[in-house]
Structures are given as structure tokens and as C-alpha cells.
Scaffold this active site. Structure first.
Site, mmCIF file in Angstrom:
data_model
loop_
_atom_site.group_PDB
_atom_site.id
_atom_site.type_symbol
_atom_site.label_atom_id
_atom_site.label_comp_id
_atom_site.label_asym_id
_atom_site.label_seq_id
_atom_site.Cartn_x
_atom_site.Cartn_y
_atom_site.Cartn_z
ATOM 1 N N PHE A 139 0.854 -1.185 0.000
ATOM 2 C CA PHE A 139 0.000 0.000 0.000
ATOM 3 C C PHE A 139 0.887 1.230 0.000
ATOM 4 C CE2 PHE A 139 -2.386 3.497 1.777
ATOM 5 C CZ PHE A 139 -3.543 3.446 1.026
ATOM 6 N N ASP A 224 9.219 2.692 1.891
ATOM 7 C CA ASP A 224 8.045 3.437 2.347
ATOM 8 C C ASP A 224 7.921 3.234 3.855
ATOM 9 O OD1 ASP A 224 5.518 4.294 3.098
ATOM 10 O OD2 ASP A 224 4.530 3.580 1.274
ATOM 11 N N LYS A 253 2.459 9.722 8.518
ATOM 12 C CA LYS A 253 1.680 9.343 9.712
ATOM 13 C C LYS A 253 2.136 9.949 11.044
ATOM 14 C CE LYS A 253 -1.024 5.603 7.963
ATOM 15 N NZ LYS A 253 -0.661 5.081 6.652
HETATM 16 C C1 LIG Z 1 -0.881 5.382 5.225
HETATM 17 C C2 LIG Z 1 0.135 4.956 4.223
HETATM 18 C C3 LIG Z 1 0.315 5.669 3.016
HETATM 19 C C4 LIG Z 1 -0.565 6.812 2.592
HETATM 20 O O1 LIG Z 1 -0.495 7.913 3.442
HETATM 21 P P1 LIG Z 1 -1.615 9.066 3.323
HETATM 22 O O2 LIG Z 1 -1.176 10.089 4.326
HETATM 23 O O3 LIG Z 1 -2.922 8.432 3.643
HETATM 24 O O4 LIG Z 1 -1.569 9.574 1.938
HETATM 25 C C5 LIG Z 1 1.330 5.249 2.169
HETATM 26 N N1 LIG Z 1 2.107 4.196 2.466
HETATM 27 C C6 LIG Z 1 1.962 3.504 3.611
HETATM 28 C C7 LIG Z 1 2.876 2.364 3.910
HETATM 29 C C8 LIG Z 1 0.955 3.845 4.520
HETATM 30 O O5 LIG Z 1 0.793 3.119 5.633
#
Ligand SMILES: *Cc1c(COP(=O)(O)O)cnc(C)c1O
Length: 400
Positions: A139, A224, A253
Site C-alpha cells: 500500500f 516506504d 503518519k
Molecule cells: C498510510 C500509508 C500511506 C498513505 O499515506 P496518506 O497520508 O494516507 O496519503 C502510504 N504508504 C503507507 C505504507 C501507509 O501506511
């Protein structure tokens, strides 16, 4: 406003992207606790999806924000911003990155990472290096490029044609990744613990092999860390667990402790791909958002919060493992630090989640069979005990 009125307003005016939400509206928070419109108290074991690392109403954060709100909110990046420069310094000092760029969200930080990988090769006249390999079940966000990066068809189907240049390979399958590499491969992008698809840590050996392959072939490794970063896994950054040094990593986050901010972090040579005019943002890294990030770093260092995440996370995981021995309905306990997942052998996750909410515990669920825990990093062992006791009591009611 009471809950019914809020729900009515939402149903009438808000786009229906979140469907039927949990019928609760929190109005106040203190420490790991939340309070709803009816005054009911909950222990927060989700932290707004791994965001509220310091819990709610943490004095270091609220004081810094109050002070900044009274001084100045926004200036644009046409001018120098003290907090922005200082927060970049904090991230660089504590990581393998040399340079930082601030965005407003995770997806936007990942967009920046994708653009940086492409422009890095473009500036080296390797304009054919445009492709990025990501993992199945990953994701990376909801913008068009990050949806293409995300290895889950359910997020992609309605938005075709997708941004080209992405391909997906199964996690932990090194041969599959090797087979996907071509002369056009610019980068490999991965979460080290796949969060949204059910808290799945990658194998260390696999990750190290991928890092070595990237090094050997001149492919950029993008990690990420949007969810895993900022102490969530018991180290400040998850790549530390794996002994690798990503070329680029992204944060969001927990970085602002609840204030929206994302960060794109890179080694100097890669970061140099961006020259004036190549990328930009209006809000990114504004005085308020970066004041939040600085306060998070300050609290981390004053209160040993990352160490608490490691210790209390290990304590919680051990308690969950013990429950697994006791209740066969638990199939597997996964995760690192305070990023934990409990997979059930049956589709009971939603039921367990609802029962816990009733008892005053907020937890997440992934699909029908995975419970997801991401409490604030300030959570104590006593608070874990209380959670485990309540979970145990509910599991005892699930007959097999
Ligand atoms: C939450 C998340 C995102 C997206 O972040 P947003 O602030 O919702 O755009 C991308 N990558 C990972 C691994 C995430 O947990």
C-alpha cells in the site's frame, strides 16, 4: 451535537468514501485515552492508524502548536522557514538521509519519491530508466501514481488506465524480483512491514538480498516508512531492523503526531536530481506542521519513546503469543514493536473489534480475520495488561 445528528449531517453532505463508519465520534483525548460524544472513555489501540505516536494532548506537542499558532501559520516556501530547516536537520541527523523535502501526506511524499527516482536518471541522461517494481499486497497511497504503485487490484480497477511504469512481484520471492528487473528498472519500492494488507513483516534475508541487488545494478531502493517510521516498530526507522541503507525513504503518519505532514528523505546524490523548479508544494513543511514534527522529535528524545515502543511492543507481542497457545482461534501473531497483527483462523476479526469497542478499546481490523494494533508509543505495560485481559475475556466466549 449528538452522535445521531453528526451521522445525519455526514450522510447528507459527505462523500460516501468511508461507507458505514463505526458509529462513534471522539471529541477529546488525553494520553492513550479517547472520549466520545456520550462521554464514554476508550483506550486507543489504533492511534488514528499509527499517527498519534505521543497519544492525545501530549504537552510537548500542544505547547509547541499553541505557540506557533500565536506566532505564524504559513508563509509559503518562497521564504526561509526556521522550523522546516530544523526538522530536516533532525531527520537527517537520525537517519541515512542527507536531504529532506516536506509534503502534506504519505501519498504525496511517495509521489515525490517516484518523481525523484525518475528525475535522478533523467538528469544522468538515462531517460530509459523509468520503471518501478513494487510488491503484491503493498500500500503506497491513493493518488494516481501511488495507486499504480500499490499492489492491490481493488484500489486500481476503476482508475484505469493507470500511471504506466509499475510492476508488482510477490513479497519475499527474490527470484520473482530478479526476473522482473529490466534495463528500464529505476527503483524498487517497498514497505518493510506491509501495514494495510495485514501487518506482514518482510523476511530479513529477502530484504538484504534486494538491497544488494539494487546496489549491484544501480537500482534505487525506496523504502516506504510512512507507517513503520518514527518509532512504530521499536526503532526510529524500520530499515534499522534490516541492516539496510535505503537510497530514498518516505515518512508521514506519526511524523507530526496528528498534524498532517509527509517527508521525502534521500541520500545527497539522489536528492541532487531535484533542481529549482523540478518539484514543489504550497503547504508542505509550513511553520505549523514542522513545529509539530520538531515537538515529536523533542518528546522522543526527552521520554525515550522509541525504546518504550520496543519494550512494550515486545511485551504485548509475548502476551499475544501466550493467548495464541491458549486459544486455537488465533492463527498467527505478527509484527515489530508496537505495530502488531493478530490473524484468526476464522473470520471473527470484526466481531472481536466490535466487542473490544464495547469494552472501551479501539483497535483496527484488516479484512475479516486480522486484528490490527497500533497504540500510541507512550502506552505502558499496565495498559497492555488491561487490553490483554479484555481480549482474553472475549476470546473465551468464542466457542470452537
Ligand atoms: C498510510 C500509508 C500511506 C498513505 O499515506 P496518506 O497520508 O494516507 O496519503 C502510504 N504508504 C503507507 C505504507 C501507509 O501506511
Amino acid at each position: 451535537m449528538d452522535l445521531q445528528a453528526i451521522m445525519q449531517l455526514d450522510a447528507t453532505y459527505y462523500m460516501n468514501t468511508f461507507g458505514k463508519r463505526t458509529p462513534v465520534c471522539f471529541t477529546k483525548g488525553e494520553g492513550i485515552y479517547l472520549y466520545d460524544t456520550e462521554g464514554k472513555k476508550y483506550a486507543d489501540f489504533l492511534a488514528g492508524i499509527a499517527v498519534s505516536a505521543l497519544g492525545h494532548g501530549h504537552k510537548t506537542l500542544t505547547k509547541a502548536l499553541h505557540e506557533q499558532v500565536d506566532k505564524l501559520l504559513h508563509t509559503s516556501s518562497l521564504y526561509y522557514i526556521e522550523n522546516q530547516a530544523k526538522l530536516a536537520e533532525q531527520i537527517v541527523t537520525h537517519s541515512v538521509a542527507d536531504k529532506v523535502f516536506f509534503a502534506n501526506s504519505g501519498a504525496e511524499a511517495n509521489e515525490g519519491a517516484i518523481k525523484l527516482a525518475k528525475i535522478y536518471f533523467y538528469k544522468k541522461n538515462q531517460t530509459d530508466k523509468t520503471d518501478i517494481i513494487t510488491l503484491t499486497n503493498s500500500f503506497h497511497g491513493r493518488t494516481l501514481a501511488t495507486v499504480a504503485a500499490t499492489g492491490q487490484p481493488k484500489y486500481q480497477k476503476p482508475y484505469k488506465p493507470l500511471t504506466p511504469g509499475f510492476c508488482h512481484v510477490p513479497a519475499n520471492d527474490f527470484e520473482a524480483l530478479c526476473a522482473a528487473v529490466t534495463d528500464k528498472t529505476a527503483a524498487v519500492m517497498m514497505e518493510l512491514v506491509q501495514g494495510e494488507s495485514g501487518v506482514r513483516p518482510l523476511d530479513a534475508e529477502y530484504v538484504q538480498k534486494v538491497a544488494a541487488l539494487c546496489e549491484e545494478k544501480g537500482i534505487l531502493l525506496i523504502v516506504d516508512e510512512i507507517q513503520t517510521g518514527m518509532g512504530r516498530t521499536g526503532k526510529l526507522f524500520c530499515y534499522e531492523h534490516y541492516g539496510i541503507r535505503p537510497d530514498i525513504f518516505t515518512l508521514a503518519k506519526a511524523l507530526g503526531g496528528g498534524v498532517p505532514i509527509g517527508a521525502l528523505c534521500a541520500k545527497a546524490e539522489i536528492a541532487a536530481g531535484f533542481e529549482p523548479g523540478d518539484h514543489g508544494t504550497t503547504f508542505g513543511g509550513n511553520p505549523l506542521a514542522t513545529a509539530a514534527g520538531l515537538a515529536v522529535f523533542q518528546a522522543f528524545s526527552e521520554e525515550n519513546i522509541v525504546q518504550n515502543s520496543a519494550e512494550v511492543g515486545a511485551y504485548c507481542k509475548q502476551a499475544l503469543e501466550k493467548l495464541k497457545d491458549e486459544f486455537p482461534v488465533i492463527k498467527e501473531v505478527r509484527g515489530l514493536g508496537l505495530m502488531l497483527g493478530v490473524e484468526f483462523a476464522e473470520p471473527v476479526a470484526k466481531q472481536v473489534q466490535a466487542a473490544l469497542l464495547d469494552k472501551g478499546f479501539v483497535v483496527g481490523a484488516v479484512g475479516d480475520s486480522i486484528l490490527r494494533l497500533a497504540p500510541p508509543l507512550i502506552v505502558t505495560k499496565e495498559q497492555i495488561d488491561s487490553f490483554i485481559n479484555n481480549l482474553t475475556a472475549h476470546l473465551a466466549t468464542i466457542t470452537r
